[in-house]
Design an enzyme around this catalytic site. Structure first.
Site, mmCIF file in Angstrom:
data_model
loop_
_atom_site.group_PDB
_atom_site.id
_atom_site.type_symbol
_atom_site.label_atom_id
_atom_site.label_comp_id
_atom_site.label_asym_id
_atom_site.label_seq_id
_atom_site.Cartn_x
_atom_site.Cartn_y
_atom_site.Cartn_z
ATOM 1 N N SER A 25 0.835 -1.208 0.000
ATOM 2 C CA SER A 25 0.000 0.000 0.000
ATOM 3 C C SER A 25 0.866 1.254 0.000
ATOM 4 O O SER A 25 0.361 2.367 0.010
ATOM 5 C CB SER A 25 -0.931 0.010 1.220
ATOM 6 O OG SER A 25 -0.180 -0.186 2.409
ATOM 7 N N ASN A 112 -2.281 -2.383 13.336
ATOM 8 C CA ASN A 112 -3.732 -2.149 13.270
ATOM 9 C C ASN A 112 -4.148 -0.863 13.974
ATOM 10 O O ASN A 112 -4.964 -0.099 13.451
ATOM 11 C CB ASN A 112 -4.486 -3.349 13.856
ATOM 12 C CG ASN A 112 -4.268 -4.595 13.031
ATOM 13 O OD1 ASN A 112 -3.704 -4.534 11.938
ATOM 14 N ND2 ASN A 112 -4.700 -5.746 13.557
ATOM 15 N N HIS A 158 -39.107 24.430 -11.849
ATOM 16 C CA HIS A 158 -39.279 23.584 -13.055
ATOM 17 C C HIS A 158 -38.526 24.155 -14.247
ATOM 18 O O HIS A 158 -38.932 23.953 -15.389
ATOM 19 C CB HIS A 158 -40.757 23.412 -13.430
ATOM 20 C CG HIS A 158 -41.637 23.084 -12.274
ATOM 21 N ND1 HIS A 158 -41.833 21.796 -11.836
ATOM 22 C CD2 HIS A 158 -42.328 23.877 -11.420
ATOM 23 C CE1 HIS A 158 -42.635 21.805 -10.784
ATOM 24 N NE2 HIS A 158 -42.949 23.062 -10.506
ATOM 25 N N SER A 279 -12.915 26.406 -28.415
ATOM 26 C CA SER A 279 -13.113 25.145 -29.103
ATOM 27 C C SER A 279 -12.096 25.062 -30.236
ATOM 28 O O SER A 279 -11.747 26.073 -30.845
ATOM 29 C CB SER A 279 -14.529 25.084 -29.666
ATOM 30 O OG SER A 279 -14.569 24.215 -30.779
ATOM 31 N N LYS A 285 -16.684 29.865 -29.560
ATOM 32 C CA LYS A 285 -16.971 29.240 -28.263
ATOM 33 C C LYS A 285 -16.205 29.838 -27.095
ATOM 34 O O LYS A 285 -15.051 30.234 -27.211
ATOM 35 C CB LYS A 285 -16.644 27.740 -28.329
ATOM 36 C CG LYS A 285 -17.678 26.908 -29.056
ATOM 37 C CD LYS A 285 -19.034 26.993 -28.383
ATOM 38 C CE LYS A 285 -19.958 25.880 -28.875
ATOM 39 N NZ LYS A 285 -19.544 24.583 -28.407
ATOM 40 N N ASN A 287 -16.125 28.082 -23.564
ATOM 41 C CA ASN A 287 -16.684 26.990 -22.772
ATOM 42 C C ASN A 287 -16.313 27.113 -21.290
ATOM 43 O O ASN A 287 -15.164 27.369 -20.969
ATOM 44 C CB ASN A 287 -16.180 25.646 -23.302
ATOM 45 C CG ASN A 287 -16.648 25.383 -24.721
ATOM 46 O OD1 ASN A 287 -17.716 25.857 -25.113
ATOM 47 N ND2 ASN A 287 -15.854 24.662 -25.490
ATOM 48 N N GLU A 292 -17.976 22.755 -15.708
ATOM 49 C CA GLU A 292 -18.425 21.428 -16.156
ATOM 50 C C GLU A 292 -17.662 20.325 -15.439
ATOM 51 O O GLU A 292 -18.220 19.278 -15.081
ATOM 52 C CB GLU A 292 -18.233 21.290 -17.662
ATOM 53 C CG GLU A 292 -19.126 22.228 -18.456
ATOM 54 C CD GLU A 292 -18.662 22.319 -19.903
ATOM 55 O OE1 GLU A 292 -19.129 21.492 -20.699
ATOM 56 O OE2 GLU A 292 -17.828 23.182 -20.219
ATOM 57 N N TYR A 319 -9.946 -6.289 12.433
ATOM 58 C CA TYR A 319 -9.238 -5.854 11.234
ATOM 59 C C TYR A 319 -9.292 -6.926 10.158
ATOM 60 O O TYR A 319 -9.181 -8.119 10.436
ATOM 61 C CB TYR A 319 -7.769 -5.529 11.561
ATOM 62 C CG TYR A 319 -6.994 -5.022 10.355
ATOM 63 C CD1 TYR A 319 -7.083 -3.686 9.971
ATOM 64 C CD2 TYR A 319 -6.214 -5.875 9.572
ATOM 65 C CE1 TYR A 319 -6.407 -3.216 8.844
ATOM 66 C CE2 TYR A 319 -5.541 -5.411 8.457
ATOM 67 C CZ TYR A 319 -5.641 -4.078 8.093
ATOM 68 O OH TYR A 319 -4.980 -3.621 6.979
ATOM 69 N N GLN A 324 -7.489 -1.948 4.130
ATOM 70 C CA GLN A 324 -6.424 -1.199 3.463
ATOM 71 C C GLN A 324 -6.976 -0.381 2.285
ATOM 72 O O GLN A 324 -6.356 0.571 1.831
ATOM 73 C CB GLN A 324 -5.338 -2.173 2.987
ATOM 74 C CG GLN A 324 -4.146 -1.507 2.341
ATOM 75 C CD GLN A 324 -2.961 -2.463 2.227
ATOM 76 O OE1 GLN A 324 -2.342 -2.811 3.223
ATOM 77 N NE2 GLN A 324 -2.672 -2.913 1.022
ATOM 78 N N LYS A 327 -8.018 3.973 2.305
ATOM 79 C CA LYS A 327 -7.260 5.215 2.143
ATOM 80 C C LYS A 327 -7.392 5.865 0.771
ATOM 81 O O LYS A 327 -7.605 7.079 0.661
ATOM 82 C CB LYS A 327 -5.784 4.947 2.470
ATOM 83 C CG LYS A 327 -5.563 4.824 3.973
ATOM 84 C CD LYS A 327 -4.207 4.290 4.343
ATOM 85 C CE LYS A 327 -4.128 2.783 4.269
ATOM 86 N NZ LYS A 327 -5.032 2.077 5.209
HETATM 87 N N1 ARG Z 1 -1.214 -1.297 5.343
HETATM 88 C C1 ARG Z 1 -2.206 -1.718 6.285
HETATM 89 C C2 ARG Z 1 -3.496 -0.929 6.067
HETATM 90 O O1 ARG Z 1 -3.468 -0.022 5.352
HETATM 91 C C3 ARG Z 1 -1.703 -1.512 7.675
HETATM 92 C C4 ARG Z 1 -2.273 -2.449 8.678
HETATM 93 C C5 ARG Z 1 -1.808 -3.801 8.404
HETATM 94 N N2 ARG Z 1 -2.134 -4.702 9.452
HETATM 95 C C6 ARG Z 1 -2.024 -5.976 9.271
HETATM 96 N N3 ARG Z 1 -2.292 -6.747 10.274
HETATM 97 N N4 ARG Z 1 -1.690 -6.500 8.112
HETATM 98 O O2 ARG Z 1 -4.538 -1.233 6.609
#
Ligand code: ARG
Length: 460
Positions: A25, A112, A158, A279, A285, A287, A292, A319, A324, A327
């Site tokens: 990640s 975690n 309307h 354009s 134009k 735009n 948009e 968990y 993951q 994010k």
């Molecule tokens: N990269 C993991 C996440 O974004 C971190 C936590 C990982 N924990 C684990 N037990 N593998 O959630």
């Protein structure tokens, strides 16, 4: 690849090649670097205070973290995909810098609680950025409103001309909406501001940690009460995404209006060259691309919310690596919203209202028909339903003559309702209509000035 040096104790063989593709990640969670350092510092200080690690090791760890911070700032920190994520990347670098003491930092902690601590800190800052973006937009809208308290335009229902309003009133409607959006981020921020740190893997820890200490060091109001909830919960991220979605939906409405208002048919506003594009084939134009795009990006923010809600749905406590996936959705929504807010604030400041075009648009469509009906109620004491009928017949007759209501001869009106007098003309112009709408929150300039004064106080 050999086994992972951070967790590979029981492993003999390294991961399959595809695992090196799906697991990491770091490509996106490197954005949590600052938060990860903050969390580690707070944890380290607490461990040393409590005598869980020695003062010397604590000091060495803090020094190492400071070096890492510098490397990150300079761009010399090397992120490694084989180290999976930001947490292991930083910890491995710490070990390179300070040696075995680095391995003591993870005492009484798990990735975690570490990841979700980082993430809460990140989302908290994102709430603050959303708030400033919304505030800047509100200020731009307010500045337009201030210039156009008396500028008459047709209000629509309307998409049909309904009743005359002022452009200032219309701008202030958005100030209200974006004000509520700010309230949603404020609420989300308040609820998310509790510390999961110390929940460890899920069950807490046997070390005598001080969770109040780390919570306060990180600016959290308090530690979360339940370690399993602390690890599992992502409603803070969902709430943030929901607030982003609603704000994006509001932005899309304003964007939609700008697109419409800036067409040659409407011509209610002009955007400068700086905010329009040409354009490649049609030389005439101009735009409104940014508007948009703001309108178009709404779907992606909603998509981010739906994607994360779907990840969390049915996920057993506590968990799962599914989490993951939280994010990227939040990063994308934050980037998108912040970009759109900045673009809308800039376009709002840039636009020039065209009062003559707005006033001219009040001519067709009989926007003062309600004023006529109201006059019949007030002066001739007719029930509203009957007055509505009379006004409708008069509209029809004006339509046949091809004139606006205030240009229809009195005799024509009297053919429909003999009791009507020349007094009626006082209410038939868009100006009179607007000035008469003095009810609380109404479009009368006096009322709009009250709204304006309120917001000037709030947004100062
Ligand atoms: N990269 C993991 C996440 O974004 C971190 C936590 C990982 N924990 C684990 N037990 N593998 O959630």
């Amino acid at each position: 690849m050999s086994t992972n040096k951070m967790w590979g104790g029981r492993f003999e063989a390294g991961p399959a090649a595809i695992m090196r593709e799906i697991t990491p990640s770091i490509d996106f969670d490197k954005r949590l670097a600052a938060e990860d350092l903050a969390g580690s510092r707070a944890h380290c200080r607490m461990l040393a205070n409590e005598g869980i690690i020695s003062k010397d090791d604590g000091a060495a760890i803090l020094e190492g973290l400071a070096k890492i911070e510098k490397e990150l700032a300079e761009g010399s920190f090397i992120f490694k995909r084989e180290l999976e994520d930001i947490h292991l990347n930083i910890e491995a670098r710490l070990a390179e810098l300070i040696g075995p003491a680095a391995g003591r930092l993870h005492t009484a902690r798990s990735r975690n609680d570490q990841v979700v601590t980082d993430f809460r800190l990140w989302v908290r800052a994102a709430c603050d950025r959303a708030d400033s973006g919304l505030l800047a937009l509100q200020r731009a809208l307010l500045a337009q409103a201030e210039k156009h308290v008396e500028t008459i335009m047709p209000g629509f229902t309307h998409m049909q001309v309904a009743q005359p309003v002022t452009f200032g009133h219309h701008m202030l409607a958005y100030v209200e909406m974006f004000g509520r959006d700010r309230g949603r981020f404020e609420d989300a921020r308040k609820r998310l501001n509790e510390s999961p740190l110390g929940a460890a893997a899920l069950a807490g820890t046997s070390f005598t940690i001080d969770r109040d200490n780390t919570a306060h060091a990180l600016g959290f109001a308090r530690p979360m009460r339940n370690s399993m909830d602390a690890i599992s919960a992502r409603d803070f991220a969902l709430e943030y995404l929901a607030a982003c979605t609603i704000a994006a939906v509001h932005l899309s409405r304003l964007a939609g209006e700008l697109v419409q208002w800036s067409t040659p048919m409407f011509g209610f506003v002009k955007l400068s060259d700086a905010f329009t594009t040409g354009s490649s084939i049609m030389p005439q134009k101009r735009n409104p691309d940014a508007a948009e795009l703001v309108r178009g990006k709404t779907g992606r923010v909603l998509g981010d919310f739906v994607a994360l809600a779907t990840v969390v749905k049915g996920l057993v406590l506590t968990y799962g690596t599914d989490l993951q996936e939280d994010k990227e959705r939040v990063f994308d929504a934050a980037d998108t919203l912040e970009l759109c807010l900045a673009a809308m604030a800039a376009m709002t400041a840039d636009l020039t209202a065209q009062p003559e075009r707005m006033r001219a648009a009040c001519e067709p469509g009989f926007p003062t028909a309600t004023d006529l009906a109201d006059w019949v109620v007030r002066v001739l004491k007719k029930p509203f339903r009957e007055a509505h009928h009379i006004a409708g017949s008069i509209v029809k007759s004006a339509e046949e003559k091809g004139v606006t209501l205030d240009k229809l001869p009195l005799a024509d009106m009297q053919k429909i309702e003999p009791a009507i007098t020349a007094e009626v003309f006082k209410v038939l112009s868009p100006e009179a209509s607007v000035h008469s709408r003095m009810s609380l929150g109404g479009t009368a300039p006096a009322r709009v000035k009250e709204q304006l004064a309120h917001w000037k106080g709030v947004l100062r």
